[in-house]
Design a protein around this motif. Structure first.
Motif, PDB file in Angstrom:
ATOM      1  N   ASN A  10     -34.742   8.418 -16.015  1.00  0.00           N
ATOM      2  CA  ASN A  10     -33.576   8.407 -15.126  1.00  0.00           C
ATOM      3  C   ASN A  10     -33.980   8.740 -13.689  1.00  0.00           C
ATOM      4  O   ASN A  10     -33.156   8.659 -12.776  1.00  0.00           O
ATOM      5  N   SER A  46     -32.117   6.701 -22.425  1.00  0.00           N
ATOM      6  CA  SER A  46     -32.635   7.616 -21.409  1.00  0.00           C
ATOM      7  C   SER A  46     -32.006   8.981 -21.654  1.00  0.00           C
ATOM      8  O   SER A  46     -31.083   9.106 -22.466  1.00  0.00           O
ATOM      9  N   GLN A  48     -30.142  10.835 -19.731  1.00  0.00           N
ATOM     10  CA  GLN A  48     -28.755  10.923 -19.265  1.00  0.00           C
ATOM     11  C   GLN A  48     -27.913   9.712 -19.636  1.00  0.00           C
ATOM     12  O   GLN A  48     -26.687   9.761 -19.548  1.00  0.00           O
ATOM     13  N   ALA A  52     -30.614   2.534 -15.638  1.00  0.00           N
ATOM     14  CA  ALA A  52     -31.972   3.068 -15.466  1.00  0.00           C
ATOM     15  C   ALA A  52     -32.631   2.422 -14.247  1.00  0.00           C
ATOM     16  O   ALA A  52     -32.585   1.203 -14.084  1.00  0.00           O
TER      17      ALA A  52
END
Length: 223
Positions: A10, A46, A48, A52
């Motif tokens: 991220n 990812s 979060q 991305a």
């Protein structure tokens, strides 16, 4: 159908600089191309979730990179990555970490994703990584308390390649040194040459040039 989990970063810059970064596109697209060509599914996750960051999306002459990046289903996946903690690692046959400098800031020290990878590996899963991707192997600790790397031969982006690329002074840490200290053996070839190390169910590639070969090695192990 076989399925691969692809964790991406991220972190959108090179270390603490303002230089745009993230995942280096060709290291992702060349492996995705091999998966697609062999009917292997994949999910992109990812820490979060969400969009991305990618760089290296405009490299001239890289037909594979351009082809995958222009694919609408790939764009949907990279722009809407799943939250790693919300997927079940049991649903996957392999984990693949593409490179790019971004993950040196997040995946290289994220215990949550590392714990997923450890569980996966101990359930006979495959782990593959290329370029800076092997940084994500650093925090993987097995249930016996041993680092995954302690018994593994690996390669990754080299000090010489950092110098050539002009990033040696901006990276959060030197990956070659970290792997040399933690892995059973770190090896490399001359800068920018294709080089893949396979050690059991762990596959690593040295640099962007090696991404295609890592994809082929991963497909072969999955079949």
């Amino acid at each position: 159908m076989k399925k691969v989990l692809i964790p991406v970063t991220n972190h959108a810059t090179l270390g603490s600089t303002e230089q745009a970064n993230g995942t280096y596109a060709p290291e992702l697209t060349h492996v995705v191309h091999e998966l697609n060509s062999n009917g292997i599914a994949f999910d992109i996750v990812s820490i979060q979730g969400g969009k991305a960051p990618l760089y290296g999306t405009d490299i001239e002459g890289d037909e594979v990179n351009m082809q995958v990046l222009s694919d609408t289903s790939f764009q949907t996946q990279i722009n809407n990555t799943l939250v790693a903690a919300q997927v079940s690692v049991d649903d996957y046959d392999a984990i693949f970490y593409p490179g790019g400098f971004g993950l040196l800031t997040d995946l290289a020290n994220n215990e949550e994703v590392a714990a997923m990878a450890a569980k996966h590996y101990e359930a006979d899963g495959i782990i593959a990584a290329v370029c800076h991707g092997p940084a994500a192997l650093l925090p993987i600790t097995l249930s016996n308390g041993e680092p995954l790397l302690a018994s593994k031969r690996v390669t990754a982006f080299t000090r010489e390649e950092e110098i050539d690329f002009g990033t040696i002074n901006d990276i959060p840490f030197l990956l070659e040194e970290s792997l040399t200290r933690k892995a059973a053996q770190y090896s490399k070839v001359q800068p920018w040459g294709e080089f893949v190390v396979e050690d059991g169910r762990v596959i690593t590639g040295q640099n962007p040039t090696s991404a295609h070969a890592v994809g082929k090695a991963l497909v072969k192990l999955l079949s």
